[in-house]
Design a protein around this motif. Structure first.
Motif, PDB file in Angstrom:
ATOM      1  N   VAL A 155      27.684   7.115   3.441  1.00  0.00           N
ATOM      2  CA  VAL A 155      26.755   6.285   4.212  1.00  0.00           C
ATOM      3  C   VAL A 155      25.363   6.877   4.061  1.00  0.00           C
ATOM      4  O   VAL A 155      25.177   8.095   4.210  1.00  0.00           O
ATOM      5  N   LEU A 156      24.398   6.040   3.761  1.00  0.00           N
ATOM      6  CA  LEU A 156      23.009   6.484   3.692  1.00  0.00           C
ATOM      7  C   LEU A 156      22.435   6.495   5.099  1.00  0.00           C
ATOM      8  O   LEU A 156      22.391   5.464   5.769  1.00  0.00           O
ATOM      9  N   GLY A 157      22.021   7.659   5.553  1.00  0.00           N
ATOM     10  CA  GLY A 157      21.423   7.785   6.875  1.00  0.00           C
ATOM     11  C   GLY A 157      19.915   7.693   6.785  1.00  0.00           C
ATOM     12  O   GLY A 157      19.262   8.612   6.281  1.00  0.00           O
ATOM     13  N   LEU A 158      19.361   6.591   7.234  1.00  0.00           N
ATOM     14  CA  LEU A 158      17.915   6.386   7.219  1.00  0.00           C
ATOM     15  C   LEU A 158      17.380   6.544   8.636  1.00  0.00           C
ATOM     16  O   LEU A 158      17.559   5.670   9.483  1.00  0.00           O
ATOM     17  N   LYS A 199      16.005   0.094  -0.933  1.00  0.00           N
ATOM     18  CA  LYS A 199      15.927  -0.642  -2.188  1.00  0.00           C
ATOM     19  C   LYS A 199      16.333   0.232  -3.367  1.00  0.00           C
ATOM     20  O   LYS A 199      16.987  -0.234  -4.310  1.00  0.00           O
ATOM     21  N   HIS A 200      15.950   1.502  -3.312  1.00  0.00           N
ATOM     22  CA  HIS A 200      16.280   2.413  -4.413  1.00  0.00           C
ATOM     23  C   HIS A 200      17.792   2.522  -4.608  1.00  0.00           C
ATOM     24  O   HIS A 200      18.264   2.652  -5.736  1.00  0.00           O
ATOM     25  N   TYR A 201      18.537   2.471  -3.499  1.00  0.00           N
ATOM     26  CA  TYR A 201      19.991   2.642  -3.577  1.00  0.00           C
ATOM     27  C   TYR A 201      20.750   1.312  -3.521  1.00  0.00           C
ATOM     28  O   TYR A 201      21.937   1.286  -3.191  1.00  0.00           O
ATOM     29  N   ALA A 202      20.075   0.246  -3.838  1.00  0.00           N
ATOM     30  CA  ALA A 202      20.705  -1.082  -3.755  1.00  0.00           C
ATOM     31  C   ALA A 202      21.954  -1.180  -4.624  1.00  0.00           C
ATOM     32  O   ALA A 202      22.919  -1.854  -4.254  1.00  0.00           O
ATOM     33  N   GLU A 203      21.954  -0.533  -5.782  1.00  0.00           N
ATOM     34  CA  GLU A 203      23.085  -0.645  -6.710  1.00  0.00           C
ATOM     35  C   GLU A 203      24.132   0.438  -6.505  1.00  0.00           C
ATOM     36  O   GLU A 203      25.193   0.400  -7.138  1.00  0.00           O
ATOM     37  N   ALA A 204      23.872   1.399  -5.655  1.00  0.00           N
ATOM     38  CA  ALA A 204      24.828   2.492  -5.430  1.00  0.00           C
ATOM     39  C   ALA A 204      26.029   1.982  -4.625  1.00  0.00           C
ATOM     40  O   ALA A 204      25.877   1.123  -3.752  1.00  0.00           O
ATOM     41  N   PRO A 205      27.231   2.508  -4.899  1.00  0.00           N
ATOM     42  CA  PRO A 205      28.432   2.068  -4.174  1.00  0.00           C
ATOM     43  C   PRO A 205      28.544   2.709  -2.788  1.00  0.00           C
ATOM     44  O   PRO A 205      29.456   3.483  -2.495  1.00  0.00           O
ATOM     45  N   LEU A 206      27.570   2.369  -1.923  1.00  0.00           N
ATOM     46  CA  LEU A 206      27.545   2.898  -0.562  1.00  0.00           C
ATOM     47  C   LEU A 206      28.581   2.216   0.329  1.00  0.00           C
ATOM     48  O   LEU A 206      28.936   1.060   0.111  1.00  0.00           O
ATOM     49  N   ALA A 207      28.999   2.927   1.372  1.00  0.00           N
ATOM     50  CA  ALA A 207      29.830   2.307   2.400  1.00  0.00           C
ATOM     51  C   ALA A 207      28.964   1.489   3.351  1.00  0.00           C
ATOM     52  O   ALA A 207      29.369   0.418   3.806  1.00  0.00           O
ATOM     53  N   ALA A 208      27.773   1.994   3.662  1.00  0.00           N
ATOM     54  CA  ALA A 208      26.876   1.338   4.621  1.00  0.00           C
ATOM     55  C   ALA A 208      25.579   2.126   4.693  1.00  0.00           C
ATOM     56  O   ALA A 208      25.443   3.200   4.082  1.00  0.00           O
ATOM     57  N   ASP A 246      16.582  14.196  -3.153  1.00  0.00           N
ATOM     58  CA  ASP A 246      17.204  14.306  -4.471  1.00  0.00           C
ATOM     59  C   ASP A 246      17.963  13.021  -4.799  1.00  0.00           C
ATOM     60  O   ASP A 246      19.196  12.993  -4.804  1.00  0.00           O
ATOM     61  N   PRO A 247      17.233  11.948  -5.082  1.00  0.00           N
ATOM     62  CA  PRO A 247      17.879  10.660  -5.348  1.00  0.00           C
ATOM     63  C   PRO A 247      18.873  10.702  -6.496  1.00  0.00           C
ATOM     64  O   PRO A 247      19.891  10.015  -6.456  1.00  0.00           O
ATOM     65  N   GLU A 248      18.582  11.485  -7.518  1.00  0.00           N
ATOM     66  CA  GLU A 248      19.494  11.553  -8.665  1.00  0.00           C
ATOM     67  C   GLU A 248      20.851  12.107  -8.242  1.00  0.00           C
ATOM     68  O   GLU A 248      21.901  11.570  -8.610  1.00  0.00           O
ATOM     69  N   TRP A 249      20.812  13.180  -7.445  1.00  0.00           N
ATOM     70  CA  TRP A 249      22.075  13.751  -6.968  1.00  0.00           C
ATOM     71  C   TRP A 249      22.827  12.753  -6.088  1.00  0.00           C
ATOM     72  O   TRP A 249      24.034  12.564  -6.235  1.00  0.00           O
ATOM     73  N   PHE A 250      22.113  12.092  -5.160  1.00  0.00           N
ATOM     74  CA  PHE A 250      22.803  11.205  -4.236  1.00  0.00           C
ATOM     75  C   PHE A 250      23.405  10.011  -4.961  1.00  0.00           C
ATOM     76  O   PHE A 250      24.511   9.574  -4.649  1.00  0.00           O
ATOM     77  N   THR A 251      22.696   9.495  -5.941  1.00  0.00           N
ATOM     78  CA  THR A 251      23.235   8.382  -6.724  1.00  0.00           C
ATOM     79  C   THR A 251      24.537   8.801  -7.404  1.00  0.00           C
ATOM     80  O   THR A 251      25.530   8.054  -7.379  1.00  0.00           O
ATOM     81  N   SER A 252      24.546   9.992  -7.979  1.00  0.00           N
ATOM     82  CA  SER A 252      25.766  10.462  -8.645  1.00  0.00           C
ATOM     83  C   SER A 252      26.855  10.776  -7.630  1.00  0.00           C
ATOM     84  O   SER A 252      28.046  10.552  -7.896  1.00  0.00           O
ATOM     85  N   ALA A 253      26.473  11.260  -6.447  1.00  0.00           N
ATOM     86  CA  ALA A 253      27.468  11.528  -5.400  1.00  0.00           C
ATOM     87  C   ALA A 253      28.150  10.241  -4.961  1.00  0.00           C
ATOM     88  O   ALA A 253      29.360  10.220  -4.692  1.00  0.00           O
ATOM     89  N   CYS A 254      27.375   9.162  -4.877  1.00  0.00           N
ATOM     90  CA  CYS A 254      27.968   7.860  -4.528  1.00  0.00           C
ATOM     91  C   CYS A 254      29.004   7.444  -5.558  1.00  0.00           C
ATOM     92  O   CYS A 254      30.028   6.828  -5.212  1.00  0.00           O
ATOM     93  N   GLU A 255      28.763   7.774  -6.823  1.00  0.00           N
ATOM     94  CA  GLU A 255      29.739   7.461  -7.878  1.00  0.00           C
ATOM     95  C   GLU A 255      30.979   8.333  -7.750  1.00  0.00           C
ATOM     96  O   GLU A 255      32.096   7.883  -8.030  1.00  0.00           O
ATOM     97  N   ARG A 256      30.784   9.574  -7.322  1.00  0.00           N
ATOM     98  CA  ARG A 256      31.931  10.479  -7.154  1.00  0.00           C
ATOM     99  C   ARG A 256      32.759  10.145  -5.918  1.00  0.00           C
ATOM    100  O   ARG A 256      33.961  10.422  -5.877  1.00  0.00           O
ATOM    101  N   PHE A 257      32.107   9.580  -4.915  1.00  0.00           N
ATOM    102  CA  PHE A 257      32.800   9.220  -3.666  1.00  0.00           C
ATOM    103  C   PHE A 257      32.530   7.743  -3.354  1.00  0.00           C
ATOM    104  O   PHE A 257      31.932   7.414  -2.322  1.00  0.00           O
TER     105      PHE A 257
END
Length: 239
Positions: free
Chosen positions: A125-128, A153-162, A109-120
């Protein structure tokens, strides 16, 4: 290079699996809090916690142990395993962890995770977790049709921690990390990539450092005494 000891939790004990196989489990200690305290005393400044029961159940399970670890060691901890919605993420932060690792739902669910990154922001951390370059989900039990590089690459712009990258084939096998795959992933993303899976020797850690990887997770090699954490940290400090 930041060295992060792993504490994998199953049934309230500290365990390690081979290649993510729940049927190949070694119980290393029935007191994970004491294990966490040991790693801190030996110089760790960050811990990687995995709720293996949670990864299978799709919800946090070993909550009492996690809370006790975080409270006892008073160093930052990141937690993965079964964190698949906002409530689970909030529950993880209520336990006191600093970062939450999301794997399965980030794939599905990339849409949810992208929005979750904005909320937190800066706390997820993205676990690959990949087998033959393809991302696996549900505690490594299910294969997806997405490559690790594509997802990064899909999450390159998301505010991830790592990003934590684990080569499942190497995990728990004491065979060395997949350095090339880890570096390819790091080159495809602006986020810090943490190497995981198969890091076995001091030379493995030094090679990751030479290749530009800034953090790695160590598990079985610490528990079996192949690498002594103080010795490794001293050598890294001398490099």
């Amino acid at each position: 290079m930041q060295v992060i000891p792993a504490i994998d939790l199953r049934g309230g004990s500290c365990v390690r699996l081979r290649q993510g196989d729940y049927g190949q489990e070694t119980v290393f200690d029935a007191d994970p809090v004491a294990v966490a305290r040991r790693w801190k005393e030996e110089g760790a400044d960050f811990l990687h916690l995995v709720d293996l029961d949670g990864a299978k159940e799709g919800r946090p399970v070993n909550t009492d142990v996690i809370r006790a670890i975080v409270s006892d060691v008073e160093i930052p901890c990141q937690l993965g395993g079964g964190l698949r919605d906002d409530d689970a993420i909030k529950a993880a932060f209520d336990l006191g962890v600093s970062r939450a690792i999301i794997g399965t739902r980030a794939v599905r669910d990339p849409e949810w995770f992208t929005s979750a990154c904005e909320r937190f922001p800066g706390k997820l951390v993205l676990g690959l977790d990949a087998r033959d370059g393809m991302v696996a989900t549900d505690g490594w039990l299910q294969a997806s049709e997405t490559t690790a590089v594509e997802l990064a690459k899909h999450y390159a712009e998301a505010p991830l921690a790592a990003i934590v990258y684990t080569d499942i084939a190497r995990d728990g096998m004491m065979s060395g990390p997949n350095v090339d795959a880890t570096c390819r992933l790091a080159e495809s993303s602006p986020h810090q990539v943490i190497a995981s899976g198969g890091v076995t020797t001091i030379e493995d850690v030094l090679e990751l450092q030479r290749r530009g990887i800034g953090a790695c997770i160590l598990g079985r090699t610490l528990y079996e005494g192949k690498v002594k954490l103080p010795e490794l940290l001293n050598q890294l400090g001398a490099v």
